[in-house]
Write a protein that holds these residues in place. Structure first.
Motif, PDB file in Angstrom:
ATOM      1  N   ASN A  45       0.832  -1.201   0.000  1.00  0.00           N
ATOM      2  CA  ASN A  45       0.000   0.000   0.000  1.00  0.00           C
ATOM      3  C   ASN A  45       0.872   1.259   0.000  1.00  0.00           C
ATOM      4  O   ASN A  45       0.576   2.245  -0.685  1.00  0.00           O
ATOM      5  CB  ASN A  45      -0.924  -0.010   1.213  1.00  0.00           C
ATOM      6  N   TYR A  46       1.975   1.226   0.759  1.00  0.00           N
ATOM      7  CA  TYR A  46       2.891   2.366   0.788  1.00  0.00           C
ATOM      8  C   TYR A  46       3.558   2.560  -0.578  1.00  0.00           C
ATOM      9  O   TYR A  46       3.625   3.682  -1.107  1.00  0.00           O
ATOM     10  CB  TYR A  46       3.944   2.147   1.869  1.00  0.00           C
ATOM     11  N   LEU A  47       4.035   1.459  -1.182  1.00  0.00           N
ATOM     12  CA  LEU A  47       4.667   1.556  -2.497  1.00  0.00           C
ATOM     13  C   LEU A  47       3.694   2.075  -3.548  1.00  0.00           C
ATOM     14  O   LEU A  47       4.080   2.808  -4.469  1.00  0.00           O
ATOM     15  CB  LEU A  47       5.198   0.181  -2.926  1.00  0.00           C
ATOM     16  N   ASP A  48       2.434   1.697  -3.403  1.00  0.00           N
ATOM     17  CA  ASP A  48       1.428   2.069  -4.391  1.00  0.00           C
ATOM     18  C   ASP A  48       1.157   3.573  -4.397  1.00  0.00           C
ATOM     19  O   ASP A  48       0.491   4.081  -5.299  1.00  0.00           O
ATOM     20  CB  ASP A  48       0.131   1.295  -4.122  1.00  0.00           C
ATOM     21  N   THR A  49       1.629   4.274  -3.371  1.00  0.00           N
ATOM     22  CA  THR A  49       1.421   5.728  -3.309  1.00  0.00           C
ATOM     23  C   THR A  49       2.651   6.513  -3.743  1.00  0.00           C
ATOM     24  O   THR A  49       2.585   7.732  -3.881  1.00  0.00           O
ATOM     25  CB  THR A  49       1.052   6.147  -1.874  1.00  0.00           C
ATOM     26  N   GLY A  69       6.158  12.676 -11.276  1.00  0.00           N
ATOM     27  CA  GLY A  69       4.780  12.450 -10.860  1.00  0.00           C
ATOM     28  C   GLY A  69       4.170  11.137 -11.312  1.00  0.00           C
ATOM     29  O   GLY A  69       2.961  10.930 -11.179  1.00  0.00           O
ATOM     30  N   ARG A  70       4.991  10.204 -11.823  1.00  0.00           N
ATOM     31  CA  ARG A  70       4.486   8.899 -12.254  1.00  0.00           C
ATOM     32  C   ARG A  70       4.573   7.904 -11.098  1.00  0.00           C
ATOM     33  O   ARG A  70       5.554   7.903 -10.355  1.00  0.00           O
ATOM     34  CB  ARG A  70       5.298   8.385 -13.446  1.00  0.00           C
ATOM     35  N   TYR A  71       3.556   7.082 -10.987  1.00  0.00           N
ATOM     36  CA  TYR A  71       3.557   6.094  -9.908  1.00  0.00           C
ATOM     37  C   TYR A  71       4.723   5.123 -10.088  1.00  0.00           C
ATOM     38  O   TYR A  71       5.053   4.709 -11.202  1.00  0.00           O
ATOM     39  CB  TYR A  71       2.241   5.325  -9.877  1.00  0.00           C
ATOM     40  N   LEU A  72       5.342   4.773  -8.958  1.00  0.00           N
ATOM     41  CA  LEU A  72       6.515   3.909  -8.991  1.00  0.00           C
ATOM     42  C   LEU A  72       6.171   2.485  -9.431  1.00  0.00           C
ATOM     43  O   LEU A  72       6.895   1.859 -10.197  1.00  0.00           O
ATOM     44  CB  LEU A  72       7.164   3.885  -7.600  1.00  0.00           C
ATOM     45  N   LEU A  73       5.060   1.955  -8.935  1.00  0.00           N
ATOM     46  CA  LEU A  73       4.621   0.614  -9.325  1.00  0.00           C
ATOM     47  C   LEU A  73       4.000   0.672 -10.717  1.00  0.00           C
ATOM     48  O   LEU A  73       3.155   1.521 -10.996  1.00  0.00           O
ATOM     49  CB  LEU A  73       3.611   0.065  -8.329  1.00  0.00           C
ATOM     50  N   GLN A  74       4.419  -0.262 -11.570  1.00  0.00           N
ATOM     51  CA  GLN A  74       3.899  -0.329 -12.929  1.00  0.00           C
ATOM     52  C   GLN A  74       3.271  -1.705 -13.162  1.00  0.00           C
ATOM     53  O   GLN A  74       3.698  -2.708 -12.583  1.00  0.00           O
ATOM     54  CB  GLN A  74       5.027  -0.105 -13.942  1.00  0.00           C
ATOM     55  N   PRO A  75       2.221  -1.786 -14.012  1.00  0.00           N
ATOM     56  CA  PRO A  75       1.584  -3.091 -14.277  1.00  0.00           C
ATOM     57  C   PRO A  75       2.588  -4.097 -14.809  1.00  0.00           C
ATOM     58  O   PRO A  75       3.417  -3.778 -15.661  1.00  0.00           O
ATOM     59  CB  PRO A  75       0.522  -2.742 -15.330  1.00  0.00           C
ATOM     60  N   PHE A  84       1.890  -6.239 -10.435  1.00  0.00           N
ATOM     61  CA  PHE A  84       2.687  -5.018 -10.515  1.00  0.00           C
ATOM     62  C   PHE A  84       4.171  -5.353 -10.441  1.00  0.00           C
ATOM     63  O   PHE A  84       4.575  -6.387  -9.897  1.00  0.00           O
ATOM     64  CB  PHE A  84       2.320  -4.042  -9.384  1.00  0.00           C
ATOM     65  N   GLY A  85       4.980  -4.430 -10.989  1.00  0.00           N
ATOM     66  CA  GLY A  85       6.419  -4.560 -10.929  1.00  0.00           C
ATOM     67  C   GLY A  85       7.059  -3.277 -10.435  1.00  0.00           C
ATOM     68  O   GLY A  85       6.460  -2.196 -10.492  1.00  0.00           O
ATOM     69  N   LEU A  86       8.276  -3.392  -9.922  1.00  0.00           N
ATOM     70  CA  LEU A  86       9.046  -2.252  -9.428  1.00  0.00           C
ATOM     71  C   LEU A  86      10.413  -2.298 -10.092  1.00  0.00           C
ATOM     72  O   LEU A  86      11.133  -3.305  -9.953  1.00  0.00           O
ATOM     73  CB  LEU A  86       9.172  -2.321  -7.905  1.00  0.00           C
ATOM     74  N   PHE A  87      10.775  -1.248 -10.851  1.00  0.00           N
ATOM     75  CA  PHE A  87      12.022  -1.203 -11.623  1.00  0.00           C
ATOM     76  C   PHE A  87      12.114  -2.383 -12.592  1.00  0.00           C
ATOM     77  O   PHE A  87      13.206  -2.880 -12.886  1.00  0.00           O
ATOM     78  CB  PHE A  87      13.248  -1.206 -10.698  1.00  0.00           C
TER      79      PHE A  87
END
Length: 486
Positions: A380-384, A390-396, A404-407
């Protein structure tokens, strides 16, 4: 619901020939289910399996047993030792037996010499998954159109046609309706409502029409059906997180209860220059490290009264087995998380996106198959979080369990109850390659079912013999995400 057993005499059961190196094969193959082949008489009717009966059936949990004995497993789809394929003829299998196990070696020998040449399978039928018909010669045939579950297959010596194992309720309903129609033809009748759909009437339809007659403990009063309280409905499965972390770590099957697992060491040295005719110098490098393992036995058992099993409208035994398997998954998850969050791995704090990128880019070797594991609160924290634009860090990421993926690395989310928040209120996160970090040494897993005749009950148990070890302390990093509320 009683499960049923059927003999397949056309199983084509045989041992595979030796390989090119003339080593004896420890594989057997054949057909566990054959389509469109009538069975022997099952008590007034024969049976055929429709080619569509296996459509949609989950075969991932099927095991092969020796003579239907749950204490003697021969192969397992989940372990990769049992391969099942549906073709035009039926359900084809190839099983790899462990000839170091005495009873498996005996079973292999019996198939090779022809003493055992038949197969049997244990199953249950989906609601409405079978139908009865009668031909002009009076032969009644049960057609199984859809299986609900296929539990196990077994090479067998004795045909599994015990009449007590056959669920004949639908057959009795069919014959009862046949007799009614014969009686109606003998006497003049006045049609009030014409039923154009001539289909098999199940017991529920029968008691609705019975107008007060007793059918299997169910009665009607006037036009209202009264259902006794002892009629058990299907088991309601509570929804819960069912992450299985064992699929991400290295699973190593071992043949002994303890030993050493050799791990190739990371090489950072270089080759030394050799002068002409000089002796070659010894390599200044350690080639392997040993990871010791010591398998521990973990087990659980449960008793079920045969009254509950007999009176239930669902397969209670299968439901309990599913619950026991969840205990196995919970055990794997707890031990894997305990190692990953322990002192063997480096712990760092991450207060922003740059801190996370440093762990991903610098702390972890570029060759690792990186992933992130966090709990619900951490996700939930990562999702914010957003980047500088201004782009969300988590991506589909469709390939990730969470979606979701991160980096570019997949994110796996587990329940807060499994991976709790840190004592300081920060969120836990594990980054790295779980397959290179943790090894699960699996000796064996067994389930068994037996009768308690003096208590009119059945016992079930599951036993796993596993050990969990860290194999590379640099392959994962423990991250504490920014404290809650900041």
């Amino acid at each position: 619901m009683n499960y049923e057993q059927r003999l397949i005499s056309q199983a084509e059961l045989r041992a595979l020939p030796t390989d090119q190196d003339e080593q004896p094969s420890n594989q057997i193959e054949g057909y566990a289910v054959v389509f469109n082949e009538p069975s022997k008489d099952l008590g007034g009717f024969v049976e055929v399996i429709d080619p569509s009966a296996l459509d949609g059936v989950d075969l991932s949990q099927v095991v092969m047993l020796d003579q239907h004995d749950y204490s003697k497993p021969l192969a397992n789809v989940k372990a990769g030792t049992l391969q099942l394929d549906v073709d035009d003829k039926g359900l084809h299998f190839v099983a790899t037996l462990d000839d170091s196990v005495s009873y498996a070696n005996d079973a292999l020998a019996n198939v090779k010499n022809g003493n055992v040449d038949s197969m049997s399978f244990r199953f249950d039928v989906d609601d409405g998954g079978d139908a009865f018909s009668k031909d002009e010669n009076g032969q009644v045939t049960r057609t199984i159109k859809q299986l609900k579950d296929l539990f196990e297959i077994s090479p067998v010596t004795v045909p599994a046609y015990d009449g007590t194992q056959v669920d004949t309720r639908s057959y009795n309903d069919f014959m009862e309706q046949e007799n009614k129609e014969k009686e109606q033809k003998k006497m003049p009748t006045k049609t009030i409502i014409e039923n154009k759909e001539k289909s098999e009437l199940r017991s529920f339809a029968d008691f609705i029409r019975s107008r007060g007659e007793v059918r299997d403990g169910i009665t009607t009063t006037g036009a209202a059906a009264v259902i006794p309280s002892e009629v058990i409905t299907p088991v309601f499965q509570l929804k819960q997180s069912n992450a299985n972390l064992a699929q991400y770590v290295t699973v190593k099957s071992v043949s002994n209860g303890s030993g050493h697992y050799p791990i190739a060491a990371k090489q950072t040295g270089v080759l030394a220059t050799k002068e002409e005719l000089a002796q070659i110098a010894d390599a200044d490098a350690k080639m392997f490290t040993d990871v010791p393992f010591d398998v521990q036995t973990r087990a659980a058992k449960i008793y079920l009264s045969n009254e509950v099993i007999d009176d239930s409208a669902v397969d209670i035994v299968s439901e309990v087995k599913n619950q026991l398997q969840k205990l196995v998954d919970n055990t794997d998850n707890k031990n894997i998380i305990t190692l990953l969050t322990g002192k063997d791995f480096t712990s760092v704090k991450a207060a922003n996106t740059d801190d996370l990128k440093k762990v991903y880019n610098v702390s972890l070797d570029p060759a690792l198959d990186k992933m992130f594991v966090t709990n619900q609160s951490g996700f939930n924290y990562l999702d914010t979080l957003k980047d500088a634009e201004g782009r969300y860090l988590l991506q589909p990421n469709p390939a990730a369990a969470s979606g979701f993926g991160l980096f570019g690395a997949p994110v796996v989310v587990v329940a807060d109850s499994l991976l709790a928040n840190n004592a300081d209120g920060s969120f836990p996160m594990i980054a790295g390659d779980l397959g290179q970090s943790i090894a699960l040494f699996r000796r064996n897993q067994a389930t068994a079912q037996w009768q308690q005749f003096d208590a009119y009950s059945q016992g079930l148990y599951v036993v796993v013999r596993n050990d969990y070890r860290v194999i590379d302390k640099t392959a994962a990093v423990n991250i504490s995400l920014a404290a809650a509320g900041k």
